[in-house]
Design a protein around this motif. Structure first.
Motif, PDB file in Angstrom:
ATOM      1  N   ILE A   1      -4.303   9.774   6.538  1.00 32.71           N
ATOM      2  CA  ILE A   1      -5.152   8.779   5.893  1.00 32.71           C
ATOM      3  C   ILE A   1      -4.267   7.640   5.423  1.00 32.71           C
ATOM      4  O   ILE A   1      -3.312   7.867   4.672  1.00 32.71           O
ATOM      5  CB  ILE A   1      -5.913   9.367   4.691  1.00 32.71           C
ATOM      6  N   GLU A   2      -4.545   6.406   5.835  1.00 34.95           N
ATOM      7  CA  GLU A   2      -3.796   5.268   5.322  1.00 34.95           C
ATOM      8  C   GLU A   2      -4.192   5.053   3.868  1.00 34.95           C
ATOM      9  O   GLU A   2      -5.365   5.028   3.535  1.00 34.95           O
ATOM     10  CB  GLU A   2      -4.044   4.030   6.158  1.00 34.95           C
ATOM     11  N   GLY A   3      -3.200   4.861   3.008  1.00 31.00           N
ATOM     12  CA  GLY A   3      -3.449   4.916   1.586  1.00 31.00           C
ATOM     13  C   GLY A   3      -3.700   3.604   0.894  1.00 31.00           C
ATOM     14  O   GLY A   3      -3.769   3.567  -0.336  1.00 31.00           O
ATOM     15  N   GLY A   4      -3.844   2.508   1.641  1.00 31.80           N
ATOM     16  CA  GLY A   4      -3.954   1.208   0.997  1.00 31.80           C
ATOM     17  C   GLY A   4      -5.131   1.051   0.078  1.00 31.80           C
ATOM     18  O   GLY A   4      -5.029   0.406  -0.966  1.00 31.80           O
ATOM     19  N   ASN A   5      -6.272   1.653   0.417  1.00 27.69           N
ATOM     20  CA  ASN A   5      -7.471   1.459  -0.388  1.00 27.69           C
ATOM     21  C   ASN A   5      -7.450   2.267  -1.692  1.00 27.69           C
ATOM     22  O   ASN A   5      -8.254   2.039  -2.580  1.00 27.69           O
ATOM     23  CB  ASN A   5      -8.727   1.832   0.411  1.00 27.69           C
TER      24      ASN A   5
ATOM     25  N   TYR B   1      -1.348  10.823   2.975  1.00 25.43           N
ATOM     26  CA  TYR B   1      -1.574   9.417   2.643  1.00 25.43           C
ATOM     27  C   TYR B   1      -0.261   8.666   2.791  1.00 25.43           C
ATOM     28  O   TYR B   1       0.749   9.040   2.186  1.00 25.43           O
ATOM     29  CB  TYR B   1      -2.081   9.278   1.209  1.00 25.43           C
ATOM     30  N   ILE B   2      -0.272   7.602   3.592  1.00 25.24           N
ATOM     31  CA  ILE B   2       0.948   6.854   3.835  1.00 25.24           C
ATOM     32  C   ILE B   2       0.758   5.381   3.473  1.00 25.24           C
ATOM     33  O   ILE B   2      -0.346   4.844   3.539  1.00 25.24           O
ATOM     34  CB  ILE B   2       1.418   6.969   5.289  1.00 25.24           C
ATOM     35  N   SER B   3       1.849   4.737   3.100  1.00 27.46           N
ATOM     36  CA  SER B   3       1.823   3.304   2.862  1.00 27.46           C
ATOM     37  C   SER B   3       1.809   2.569   4.201  1.00 27.46           C
ATOM     38  O   SER B   3       2.189   3.111   5.238  1.00 27.46           O
ATOM     39  CB  SER B   3       3.024   2.882   2.024  1.00 27.46           C
TER      40      SER B   3
ATOM     41  N   GLY C   1      -0.065   7.298  -8.698  1.00 25.86           N
ATOM     42  CA  GLY C   1       1.187   7.080  -7.990  1.00 25.86           C
ATOM     43  C   GLY C   1       1.105   5.892  -7.063  1.00 25.86           C
ATOM     44  O   GLY C   1       2.034   5.086  -6.975  1.00 25.86           O
ATOM     45  N   MET C   2      -0.013   5.768  -6.362  1.00 29.60           N
ATOM     46  CA  MET C   2      -0.215   4.604  -5.491  1.00 29.60           C
ATOM     47  C   MET C   2      -0.147   3.319  -6.298  1.00 29.60           C
ATOM     48  O   MET C   2       0.515   2.359  -5.916  1.00 29.60           O
ATOM     49  CB  MET C   2      -1.575   4.698  -4.797  1.00 29.60           C
ATOM     50  N   LYS C   3      -0.867   3.304  -7.413  1.00 29.85           N
ATOM     51  CA  LYS C   3      -0.895   2.099  -8.238  1.00 29.85           C
ATOM     52  C   LYS C   3       0.485   1.771  -8.794  1.00 29.85           C
ATOM     53  O   LYS C   3       0.845   0.603  -8.927  1.00 29.85           O
ATOM     54  CB  LYS C   3      -1.898   2.291  -9.378  1.00 29.85           C
TER      55      LYS C   3
ATOM     56  N   THR D   1       0.836  -1.181   0.000  1.00 31.24           N
ATOM     57  CA  THR D   1       0.000   0.000   0.000  1.00 31.24           C
ATOM     58  C   THR D   1       0.867   1.225   0.000  1.00 31.24           C
ATOM     59  O   THR D   1       1.750   1.368   0.807  1.00 31.24           O
ATOM     60  CB  THR D   1      -0.853   0.050   1.282  1.00 31.24           C
ATOM     61  N   PHE D   2       0.594   2.208  -0.854  1.00 30.53           N
ATOM     62  CA  PHE D   2       1.681   3.020  -1.331  1.00 30.53           C
ATOM     63  C   PHE D   2       1.638   4.495  -1.031  1.00 30.53           C
ATOM     64  O   PHE D   2       1.178   4.917  -0.073  1.00 30.53           O
ATOM     65  CB  PHE D   2       1.738   2.743  -2.823  1.00 30.53           C
ATOM     66  N   LEU D   3       1.979   5.355  -1.510  1.00 26.95           N
ATOM     67  CA  LEU D   3       2.775   6.503  -1.809  1.00 26.95           C
ATOM     68  C   LEU D   3       2.468   7.791  -1.087  1.00 26.95           C
ATOM     69  O   LEU D   3       1.370   8.133  -0.923  1.00 26.95           O
ATOM     70  CB  LEU D   3       2.658   6.743  -3.271  1.00 26.95           C
ATOM     71  N   LEU D   4       3.483   8.522  -0.779  1.00 26.80           N
ATOM     72  CA  LEU D   4       3.359   9.762  -0.075  1.00 26.80           C
ATOM     73  C   LEU D   4       4.371  10.768  -0.478  1.00 26.80           C
ATOM     74  O   LEU D   4       5.397  10.442  -1.012  1.00 26.80           O
ATOM     75  CB  LEU D   4       3.622   9.545   1.388  1.00 26.80           C
ATOM     76  N   ILE D   5       4.121  11.993  -0.006  1.00 26.96           N
ATOM     77  CA  ILE D   5       5.076  13.033  -0.318  1.00 26.96           C
ATOM     78  C   ILE D   5       5.379  13.833   0.912  1.00 26.96           C
ATOM     79  O   ILE D   5       4.514  14.219   1.613  1.00 26.96           O
ATOM     80  CB  ILE D   5       4.528  13.903  -1.404  1.00 26.96           C
TER      81      ILE D   5
END
Length: 351
Positions: free
Chosen positions: A344-348, A325-327, A303-305, A8-12
């Motif tokens: 916010i957890e970014g997995g979804n 959003y964090i992985s 980016g998450m994908k 589960t992905f991406l952040l800045i």
């Protein structure tokens, strides 16, 4: 090269340049030999501190190594290998092993990202002039003309030689060379058996081992709305690199609009994806350098994908709404300190 895994992905995020000091004054580390240096190299501030026997020689050698890389890969130094390629289109230029490696990695990430990262972005960088006293908003006609020379397929590597195949193509390794330099510093530190070190090359942060008191390093993530020293989160880290791409690093403002230095190679404009920053946390700084740029340009969902199948990579996005959003791997050792930010957890997002 990168390997695949479900993630589960991406952040800045953005790294505060001076937060490596936060864990250095604790009891237990005051008698350990240490060395530090702060120099302007590769067009940015480079900060390093190391602890342990041989720390002085490790810092000295590291700074010299970064200068060597700048001499090889700078676009603006006349005798650099990259400038020689740019100034001699269609002619093969002999490469050092360092330049060959970085150019090969640049092509790898260009292909991996379907061109969102493109090492031939130089004509667009020159056109906008962001970070110089020539910064301006070019016309759409000028942008369209410059884009005719932006395509990583114009870069060819043959053995220990490389060339651009079209006059007007300009290689710019600004999105990857600092990461390579940080990785080289890590090798030097380990060669000298220095157990604890920190390097910050203009926001490319890499830590070796734990902090001097054997705790994890606490790396501050910059609040993208404010200057350095204003922290919105802290990441605990050991033997990792943390690299951020953000719209506040180099920019100019005109008529209330911010124009930043992270360009979308598809349209020649600063990337606008609703993000303030994207931060990558992994083991290799070169990878993190390229991936943070790619993540920012792709935006939150794409980016998450993109990153979710990359092994051993964590990420954080900050949106214009101040949502973070964090992985999933960042749940431990990650703390939001800014009251305005919503975690916010970014997995979804990638489902």
């Amino acid at each position: 090269m990168l390997k695949n895994k479900k993630l589960t992905f991406l952040l800045i995020v953005i790294i505060s340049s001076f937060l490596f000091m936060t864990a250095c004054g604790r009891d237990g580390g005051q008698d350990i030999p240490s060395a530090e240096d702060n120099s302007f190299i590769m067009n940015t501030l480079v900060q390093m501190r190391a602890y342990g026997e041989n720390s002085e020689i490790a810092v000295e050698e590291s700074m010299e190594r970064i200068r060597e890389i700048e001499y090889l890969m700078s676009r603006t130094l006349e005798d650099s290998e990259i400038n020689q390629i740019n100034m001699n289109p269609k002619e093969f230029i002999e490469l050092s092993q360092e330049s060959k490696k970085v150019l090969e990695e640049a092509l790898y990430f260009a292909e991996l990202s379907s061109g969102d990262y493109d090492p031939t972005i130089g004509p667009i960088v020159d056109l906008w002039g962001i970070g110089t006293d020539q910064a301006r908003i070019p016309s759409e006609e000028e942008i369209a003309k410059a884009l005719e020379f932006v395509d990583y397929n114009y870069l060819e590597i043959e053995g220990n030689r490389a060339r651009v195949t079209k006059e007007g193509v300009k290689i710019d390794l600004g999105g990857i060379a600092k990461g390579y330099a940080a990785d080289e510093v890590k090798e030097i530190v380990k060669k000298h058996d220095v157990p604890s070190a920190f390097i910050n090359i203009g926001g490319n942060v890499l830590v070796v081992g734990n902090n001097v008191d054997d705790s994890k390093w606490r790396i501050g993530i910059q609040d993208p709305r404010h200057g350095r020293g204003n922290v919105m989160a802290i990441i605990e880290s050991e033997d990792q690199t943390i690299v951020t791409s953000g719209n506040y690093e180099r920019y100019f403002e005109e008529d209330g609009e911010i124009y930043h230095h992270i360009f979308d190679p598809e349209n020649g404009h600063p990337a606008r994806t609703g993000l303030l920053s994207a931060t990558i946390i992994t083991e290799t700084s070169l990878d993190a350098d390229a991936l943070s740029t790619i993540a920012f340009i792709k935006g939150l969902e794409d980016g998450m994908k993109f990153v979710e199948d990359i092994e051993d990579v964590e990420v954080m996005f900050i949106t214009e709404e101040l949502d973070v959003y964090i992985s999933s791997g960042l749940n431990d050792g990650f703390e939001i300190t800014g009251p305005d930010f919503n975690l916010i957890e970014g997995g979804n997002i990638a489902d």
